[in-house]
Design a protein around this motif. Structure first.
Motif, mmCIF file in Angstrom:
data_model
loop_
_atom_site.group_PDB
_atom_site.id
_atom_site.type_symbol
_atom_site.label_atom_id
_atom_site.label_comp_id
_atom_site.label_asym_id
_atom_site.label_seq_id
_atom_site.Cartn_x
_atom_site.Cartn_y
_atom_site.Cartn_z
ATOM 1 N N HIS A 75 0.829 -1.203 0.000
ATOM 2 C CA HIS A 75 0.000 0.000 0.000
ATOM 3 C C HIS A 75 0.865 1.255 0.000
ATOM 4 O O HIS A 75 0.561 2.232 -0.700
ATOM 5 N N ILE A 76 1.930 1.233 0.788
ATOM 6 C CA ILE A 76 2.840 2.382 0.824
ATOM 7 C C ILE A 76 3.475 2.594 -0.547
ATOM 8 O O ILE A 76 3.553 3.730 -1.055
ATOM 9 N N GLN A 77 3.915 1.527 -1.170
ATOM 10 C CA GLN A 77 4.538 1.636 -2.488
ATOM 11 C C GLN A 77 3.557 2.138 -3.544
ATOM 12 O O GLN A 77 3.905 2.953 -4.407
ATOM 13 N N ALA A 78 2.303 1.656 -3.478
ATOM 14 C CA ALA A 78 1.300 2.084 -4.449
ATOM 15 C C ALA A 78 1.003 3.576 -4.310
ATOM 16 O O ALA A 78 0.912 4.305 -5.314
ATOM 17 N N LEU A 79 0.867 4.044 -3.061
ATOM 18 C CA LEU A 79 0.606 5.466 -2.831
ATOM 19 C C LEU A 79 1.805 6.312 -3.230
ATOM 20 O O LEU A 79 1.651 7.373 -3.860
ATOM 21 N N ALA A 80 3.007 5.850 -2.889
ATOM 22 C CA ALA A 80 4.217 6.589 -3.250
ATOM 23 C C ALA A 80 4.356 6.699 -4.764
ATOM 24 O O ALA A 80 4.710 7.761 -5.297
ATOM 25 N N LEU A 81 4.074 5.608 -5.467
ATOM 26 C CA LEU A 81 4.168 5.603 -6.923
ATOM 27 C C LEU A 81 3.188 6.601 -7.531
ATOM 28 O O LEU A 81 3.535 7.333 -8.466
#
Length: 449
Positions: free
Chosen positions: A391-397
Motif C-alpha cells: 500500500h505504501i509503495q502504491a501510494l508513493a508511486l
C-alpha cells in the motif's frame, strides 16, 4: 451510331449570348466572396528559450509588492514552445453578498460572450483562455503556444477594463443564469449532498436560493455601476510557467495587471477558512429531493489540520480502505451505482469522506458505512507487513508520478499558490515521510480519528 439533336433543345440566339457575355465582363466583385481576416494569433516563432543560469526547479517569487505577486517558472522538462499564464484577481467586492456575487458572475459571462470573436481565432491557432469567478474575485488563464500569448492576454485585459454591456445580451445571459439556478434542483442527489456539505463547511457562502432571489435586483444600470467598483481595488497574484524568460514574464505581468484601476493591498487575499468540527461532534443535515426518487449522502469524518504527517496518514488510510470499501458497499451490499471514498480537503481542514447515491434511505446508508469502518479495525490488525508495504509503495508511486503535460505541472504549482501554502516540493517531502510509517501508526490514526 448517329447522334441526333434533342428536338426540345433551343439554341441561344447570338445577340442574347453577346449580352450575357457583356454582363459577365462588367460584373462587380461579389463582396460575399473574400479571404478571411488574417489570424494574428498564429505563432511564427517556435524556438525554445534557453534555460537561464539562475533557473529554479520550482516557481520563484520574482515580484512581491503590496499590489501584486508574480511567480515564475521556466520549463525545464517538456521543452515545447508553449506556456501557461495564470492570474488571480482578488477584489473585496466580488463576494460581499448574493447581489454582488450575481453581478460578478454576469459581468464575466457577458465579457466572455463579447470575447468570442477573439477566442475562436485564438483556438484555431493553438491558444486557449479560461475566465471564471471565484469567491475572491476572478481567475484568468491563457495556455498554448507562447509566441502570441501576449496578444490574446492584452486583448482580454483591455476588454475587461473598457467593456460596455450590450443590453440584449444582458437580458439573454441573465435569463440563462436564472434558468441554471432553477435547474439546480434537478441535479443528481450525490451532487446535492456535496453542495450542502460545502455550504455547511464554509464560513461565508451564498445558497442557490439566495442567489436566485438577489438576481431579481440586478439591473443593467446597477451592473454598469458595479463593474468599475469591482475593478477599482484589485490585487493580482500570477504564475507564469513555460517557454518564457524573466524579461518576457514581467512583460506578461504588466499585461495581466496593467489595468487603469487602483489596486488594493494584499490583505484581502486570505482564503476563507473552513469550519472545523468540534472534536467528537456529530451533526446531520437533511434536505428533501423533490425531483429524483433516489437519494445522495456524503459522510465526512474530519481528522485534523493539514500537515505532512496528517496528510500521509489520511491518504494511506484512504489507500488501504479504497478497494474493500467498493467491494463491500458497492459489489456485495449493492447500495448503489455511485460509491466513493477518499480524502476531502478545504482551506487547511481535511478528513475522510464517503459519497453514495442509492435508492435506500440515508440513515441506512450511514449505518452501512459505520459498519464497514468497524470491520476495518480487524483488517488493519491482521494485515501482513508485506501487504502494508504494498500500500505504501502504491501510494508513493501515484504521488511521485510525473505530470505528462506542461499544463498538468502548472496546475499543481497553481494549487499551492492559490491555497497560499507554497509547498512546491510537497510530493517528495510527503512521500519521504510516508515511507517511515509503520502499521501501528495507521492503527493509532484509525482509533483516534
Amino acid at each position: 451510331m448517329k447522334l441526333q439533336a434533342d428536338p426540345t433543345s433551343v439554341e441561344m440566339p447570338q445577340d442574347k449570348e453577346m449580352m450575357l457575355s457583356s454582363k459577365w465582363q462588367k460584373a462587380d466583385i461579389n463582396g460575399k466572396f473574400r479571404l478571411p481576416m488574417r489570424n494574428e494569433f498564429i505563432p511564427t516563432n517556435f524556438e525554445i528559450v534557453p534555460l537561464e543560469k539562475d533557473a529554479t526547479s520550482y516557481p520563484a517569487l520574482i515580484k512581491d509588492t503590496a499590489m501584486s505577486k508574480l511567480w515564475f517558472k521556466q520549463d525545464d522538462k517538456f521543452f515545447l514552445p508553449k506556456a501557461c499564464l495564470n492570474f488571480e484577481f482578488f477584489s473585496p467586492f466580488a463576494y460581499v453578498d448574493p447581489l454582488h456575487c450575481n453581478m460578478a458572475y454576469l459581468y464575466l459571462e457577458l465579457l466572455k460572450d463579447s470575447l468570442n470573436e477573439y477566442a475562436y481565432a485564438a483556438e484555431l491557432a493553438g491558444l486557449n483562455y479560461d475566465l471564471q469567478n471565484t469567491i475572491y474575485g476572478m481567475y484568468l488563464s491563457v495556455k498554448g503556444y507562447s509566441d502570441k500569448q501576449h496578444i490574446l492576454l492584452r486583448k482580454i485585459v483591455e476588454k475587461m477594463a473598457t467593456f460596455e454591456i450590450d443590453e440584449k445580451r444582458f437580458e439573454i445571459i441573465k435569463e440563462a443564469y436564472m434558468r441554471s439556478l432553477n435547474n439546480f434542483r434537478a441535479e443528481q442527489p450525490h451532487q446535492h449532498a456535496m453542495y450542502y456539505l460545502r455550504l455547511l463547511m464554509t464560513e461565508v457562502a451564498w445558497t442557490k436560493d439566495e442567489l436566485r432571489e438577489a438576481l431579481e435586483d440586478v439591473t443593467l444600470l446597477r451592473l454598469k455601476a458595479f463593474i468599475p467598483q469591482l475593478l477599482s481595488r484589485l490585487h493580482v497574484e500570477a504564475l507564469l510557467h513555460g517557454n518564457i524568460n524573466k524579461a518576457d514574464g514581467t512583460g506578461h505581468h504588466a499585461d495581466g495587471g496593467g489595468h487603469p484601476h487602483r489596486a488594493c493591498p494584499h490583505q484581502t487575499t486570505a482564503p476563507e477558512p473552513a469550519d472545523q468540527i468540534q472534536r467528537r461532534g456529530w451533526f446531520v443535515y437533511q434536505q428533501r429531493n423533490e425531483v429524483h426518487n433516489n437519494c445522495g449522502i456524503e459522510i465526512y469524518y474530519q481528522t485534523d489540520m493539514q500537515s505532512t504527517s496528517e496528510n500521509m496518514l489520511l491518504e494511506l488510510f484512504c489507500q488501504i480502505i479504497a478497494e474493500p470499501c467498493f467491494n463491500t458497499l458497492r459489489t456485495k451490499e449493492q447500495l448503489g451505482y455511485i460509491v466513493f471514498s477518499g480524502p476531502r480537503r478545504a482551506n487547511g481542514i481535511q478528513g475522510l469522506r464517503f459519497i453514495i447515491q442509492s435508492e435506500k434511505q440515508p440513515h441506512y446508508l450511514e449505518s452501512r458505512v459505520e459498519a464497514f469502518l468497524k470491520t476495518m479495525e480487524k483488517s488493519l490488525e491482521e494485515m501482513t507487513d508485506e501487504a502494508f508495504q504494498k500500500h505504501i509503495q502504491a501510494l508513493a508511486l501515484r504521488r511521485l508520478d510525473k505530470p505528462k503535460k506542461l499544463s498538468a505541472e502548472c496546475a499543481k504549482y497553481w494549487g499551492e499558490i492559490i491555497s497560499q501554502q507554497y509547498h512546491f516540493d510537497r510530493d517528495n517531502v510527503e512521500v519521504a515521510y510516508l515511507k517511515t510509517l509503520a502499521k501501528d501508526d495507521i492503527i493509532k490514526f484509525y482509533k483516534v480519528a
